[in-house]
Design an enzyme around this catalytic site. Structure first.
Site, PDB file in Angstrom:
ATOM      1  N   LEU A 156       6.626  -1.756  -0.095  1.00 14.52           N
ATOM      2  CA  LEU A 156       6.987  -0.370   0.182  1.00 14.52           C
ATOM      3  C   LEU A 156       6.496   0.547  -0.928  1.00 14.52           C
ATOM      4  O   LEU A 156       6.705   0.265  -2.105  1.00 14.52           O
ATOM      5  CB  LEU A 156       8.505  -0.230   0.313  1.00 14.52           C
ATOM      6  CG  LEU A 156       9.205  -1.135   1.327  1.00 14.52           C
ATOM      7  CD1 LEU A 156      10.719  -0.951   1.234  1.00 14.52           C
ATOM      8  CD2 LEU A 156       8.711  -0.845   2.740  1.00 14.52           C
ATOM      9  N   LYS A 157       5.856   1.637  -0.547  1.00 18.66           N
ATOM     10  CA  LYS A 157       5.454   2.644  -1.521  1.00 18.66           C
ATOM     11  C   LYS A 157       6.552   3.700  -1.609  1.00 18.66           C
ATOM     12  O   LYS A 157       6.957   4.263  -0.594  1.00 18.66           O
ATOM     13  CB  LYS A 157       4.137   3.316  -1.110  1.00 18.66           C
ATOM     14  CG  LYS A 157       2.942   2.393  -1.041  1.00 18.66           C
ATOM     15  CD  LYS A 157       1.651   3.160  -0.817  1.00 18.66           C
ATOM     16  CE  LYS A 157       1.608   3.885   0.512  1.00 18.66           C
ATOM     17  NZ  LYS A 157       1.547   2.982   1.680  1.00 18.66           N
ATOM     18  N   GLU A 158       7.024   3.956  -2.816  1.00 21.06           N
ATOM     19  CA  GLU A 158       8.011   5.017  -2.974  1.00 21.06           C
ATOM     20  C   GLU A 158       7.400   6.340  -2.522  1.00 21.06           C
ATOM     21  O   GLU A 158       6.266   6.655  -2.843  1.00 21.06           O
ATOM     22  CB  GLU A 158       8.463   5.106  -4.434  1.00 21.06           C
ATOM     23  CG  GLU A 158       9.270   3.897  -4.873  1.00 21.06           C
ATOM     24  CD  GLU A 158       9.895   4.082  -6.242  1.00 21.06           C
ATOM     25  OE1 GLU A 158      10.487   5.154  -6.485  1.00 21.06           O
ATOM     26  OE2 GLU A 158       9.790   3.160  -7.064  1.00 21.06           O
ATOM     27  N   GLY A 261      -6.146   9.039 -13.832  1.00 24.71           N
ATOM     28  CA  GLY A 261      -4.977   9.819 -14.194  1.00 24.71           C
ATOM     29  C   GLY A 261      -4.446   9.425 -15.553  1.00 24.71           C
ATOM     30  O   GLY A 261      -5.143   8.795 -16.361  1.00 24.71           O
ATOM     31  N   CYS A 268       7.479  -1.085 -10.034  1.00 18.97           N
ATOM     32  CA  CYS A 268       6.775  -2.291  -9.568  1.00 18.97           C
ATOM     33  C   CYS A 268       5.595  -2.708 -10.436  1.00 18.97           C
ATOM     34  O   CYS A 268       5.591  -3.790 -11.004  1.00 18.97           O
ATOM     35  CB  CYS A 268       6.307  -2.089  -8.121  1.00 18.97           C
ATOM     36  SG  CYS A 268       7.659  -1.955  -6.937  1.00 18.97           S
ATOM     37  N   LYS A 329       5.221   9.435  -9.696  1.00 14.67           N
ATOM     38  CA  LYS A 329       4.347   9.839  -8.602  1.00 14.67           C
ATOM     39  C   LYS A 329       5.099  10.875  -7.772  1.00 14.67           C
ATOM     40  O   LYS A 329       6.319  11.009  -7.904  1.00 14.67           O
ATOM     41  CB  LYS A 329       3.958   8.640  -7.732  1.00 14.67           C
ATOM     42  CG  LYS A 329       5.132   7.953  -7.063  1.00 14.67           C
ATOM     43  CD  LYS A 329       4.701   6.782  -6.198  1.00 14.67           C
ATOM     44  CE  LYS A 329       4.076   7.231  -4.906  1.00 14.67           C
ATOM     45  NZ  LYS A 329       3.854   6.112  -3.976  1.00 14.67           N
TER      46      LYS A 329
END
Length: 449
Positions: A156-158, A261, A268, A329
Site C-alpha cells: 500500500l502506498k500512503e 529529490g 517502509c 510525501k
C-alpha cells in the site's frame, strides 16, 4: 466471511475497512482502548484520503467493529490477520515483539480451525515462528486444534492506499505446500478484488516474506540511483529532468520512482532496507548495493541544508526561512524518516528561524519540535512565506505547485527558493526574477563538495 485483524494502525485499518466495504464481517483488535473508542465512532486517527468515508459507511452497515477483546475476535473469525508494527531495532533488524505477542494471544484463544495471515512486514522465517508460538500455546492448554499460518504482505502506498487495496497490481500469498484449505479461503477473501487469474500469486511463505522486502528495496534503489545522478548532474551543469525524460521513456525503466529529490522517508523504505541488510548479514552475506542505497539516501537528506548553508556562506543565525511541506510525501501526515526532519534539525542548530506549513502533518511534527521562538507553525503557505529570507520546499503538495508565483514573490523578503522536490520550472522562475535552486538542475544549484 468473518475476519479479525490485529492492529488498527495504518495497514490494519486500511485492510479492515476495505474488506468490510466488500461485504466481509470484520473485527479490528487493538490494545489501545482510546483508539478503539474513537474508531467505533468513525473517527480516523491517521490521514488517508477516502478512508473516513468508507469507515463510516461500513460502521453504519454493521460490517466492521473495533474491540480490545482479542479472545472474542479469535473465536468469532475464520481468518485472522496480523497487521501490527515491526519497528526497526537498534541493529536495523525488524522487531517482531508485537507480531509474536499476537501469535501468543491467538494460541491462547483459538477454538477451531483458523487461517492466521501475517500481513506485517516480517523477516524470512517469521511464518514458522508464528506457527511455533501458536502451537506451543495450544499444547499448554492440552488441546489439539488445527490451524494454518500464511504470509500475505501489503503493498500500500500512503496517500493512495484505498485504490491500491481495491485495485491491486498483485496479491502475494505465501502458503505451505499442499495447504489447499488456506488457498481456497484466501481466494474467497480476495475474490472481490481479483480481476484476472494472475492477480493473486501463491508461493512459499519464505518467498512471500522476501518479496515484500525485495519490492521496497528495488523502489528505494531507483530513488537513490536518481538522487546520486542528480548530484552528478549538478557538477556537470546538466538538468536532471532532461535525463529523467530520456531514461523514463525506456519501457524497461519507466518514469515511476525516478524523480530526484531530497531523499526518501516514510515507514517502509528506510526500515525495510535496513531489515534486508540485517537479514543478509545474519546469513553471512554483505549486501553492497543495499548499503549504498542507504548511504546515498542519508547523504541526500542533508543536501538541502548544504545548499542553503552554502548560499548564505554559513551564516544562518537569526535568519527566517519559510518551509513548505514536512510529511515525507504528499497526501499523508506521516513524518517518519522525512527529509524535513533532517533539515529542521540542521537549521535550528545553526540558529535559524523556521516558519513551517503543511496541510496535514504539523501536529505530528510538533511531537518532535515543540513550538519555540525559532520553531513557528503557520496555518497557511502565505504565512509561512511572509517576510522570510527564502522559501524551502520539502514536500510536493499540489497546493504548492499551484501557488501564484507573483504572490509568492511579494510575500518573501527576497525572491529565493530552495526546492527539494523540483516542482517548478527554473526558466519560468528566472523570468519572474527568482533565484531558484533545486535538485540536479545544473548551474542553478550551489553545492558544497
Amino acid at each position: 466471511m468473518k475476519i479479525s485483524i490485529f492492529g488498527s494502525g495504518y495497514v490494519g485499518l486500511v485492510t479492515g475497512v476495505c474488506l468490510a466495504a466488500r461485504g466481509h464481517d470484520v473485527i479490528c483488535v487493538d490494545i489501545n482502548k482510546e483508539r478503539i473508542d474513537l474508531l467505533n465512532t468513525g473517527f480516523i486517527p491517521i490521514y488517508e484520503p477516502g478512508l473516513d468515508r468508507i469507515l463510516k459507511k461500513s460502521i453504519k452497515n454493521k460490517k466492521i467493529s473495533f474491540t480490545t477483546n482479542s479472545k472474542k475476535a479469535v473465536i468469532e473469525s475464520k481468518l485472522i490477520f496480523i497487521a501490527v508494527g515491526t519497528p526497526p531495532a537498534e541493529d536495523g533488524s525488524a522487531d517482531l515483539q508485537y507480531v509474536l505477542d499476537v501469535a501468543k494471544n491467538i494460541g491462547d484463544s483459538i477454538n477451531a480451525f483458523k487461517v492466521v495471515i501475517n500481513k506485517s512486514t516480517v523477516p524470512v522465517g517469521s511464518q514458522k515462528k508464528v506457527k511455533n508460538i501458536i502451537s506451543k500455546q495450544i499444547k499448554k492448554r492440552n488441546k489439539e486444534i488445527k490451524f494454518s499460518v500464511c504470509s500475505n504482505p501489503e503493498f500500500l502506498k500512503e496517500g493512495a492506499a484505498i485504490n491500491d487495496f481495491n485495485k491491486p497490481d498483485r496479491i502475494i500469498c505465501g502458503i505451505e505446500d499442499g495447504d489447499k484449505k488456506s488457498k481456497k479461503l484466501l481466494e474467497e477473501c480476495y475474490k472481490p478484488f481479483i480481476k484476472k487469474n494472475n492477480d493473486i500469486i501463491f508461493m512459499k511463505p519464505e518467498a512471500a516474506e522476501l518479496t515484500k522486502y525485495a519490492a521496497n528495496a528495488m523502489l528505494a534503489t531507483k530513488i537513490s540511483f536518481m538522487n546520486e545522478l542528480s548530484q552528478i548532474s549538478d557538477i556537470l551543469n546538466i538538468d536532471i529532468n532532461e535525463v529523467r525524460n530520456g531514461i523514463g521513456s525506456d519501457s524497461r525503466i519507466g518514469y515511476q520512482f525516478i524523480n530526484p529529490g531530497c531523499g526518501y522517508g516514510g515507514s517502509c523504505f528506510p526500515k525495510d532496507v535496513k531489515a534486508l541488510i540485517d537479514i543478509a548479514k545474519k546469513n553471512s552475506y554483505q549486501p553492497k548495493i543495499l548499503k549504498s542505497i542507504e548511504s546515498v539516501n542519508k547523504e541526500q537528506k542533508n543536501l538541502l541544508f548544504k545548499k542553503v548553508d552554502s548560499y548564505f556562506n554559513g551564516n544562518l543565525q537569526g535568519k527566517t526561512f519559510g518551509l513548505w511541506g514536512v510529511s515525507f510525501k504528499p497526501e499523508t501526515d506521516d513524518i517518519r524518516e522525512a527529509p524535513s526532519i533532517n533539515l529542521i534539525k540542521s537549521l535550528l542548530k545553526a540558529g535559524a528561524i523556521i516558519k513551517a506549513y503543511d496541510p496535514v502533518a504539523l501536529e505530528s511534527l510538533k511531537q518532535i519540535f515543540p513550538k519555540t521562538q525559532n520553531m513557528i507553525y503557520t496555518n497557511s503557505p502565505e504565512n509561512s512565506a511572509k517576510n522570510a529570507e527564502c522559501l524551502i520546499i520539502c514536500t510536493e503538495w499540489n497546493e504548492f505547485k499551484e501557488f501564484n508565483i507573483i504572490t509568492l514573490k511579494k510575500l518573501l523578503n527576497s525572491a529565493l527558493i530552495f526546492d527539494g522536490r523540483n516542482i517548478y520550472d527554473p526558466d519560468y522562475l528566472k523570468l519572474k526574477g527568482f533565484k531558484y535552486f533545486a535538485i540536479g538542475r545544473g548551474e542553478q544549484s550551489p553545492y558544497i563538495k
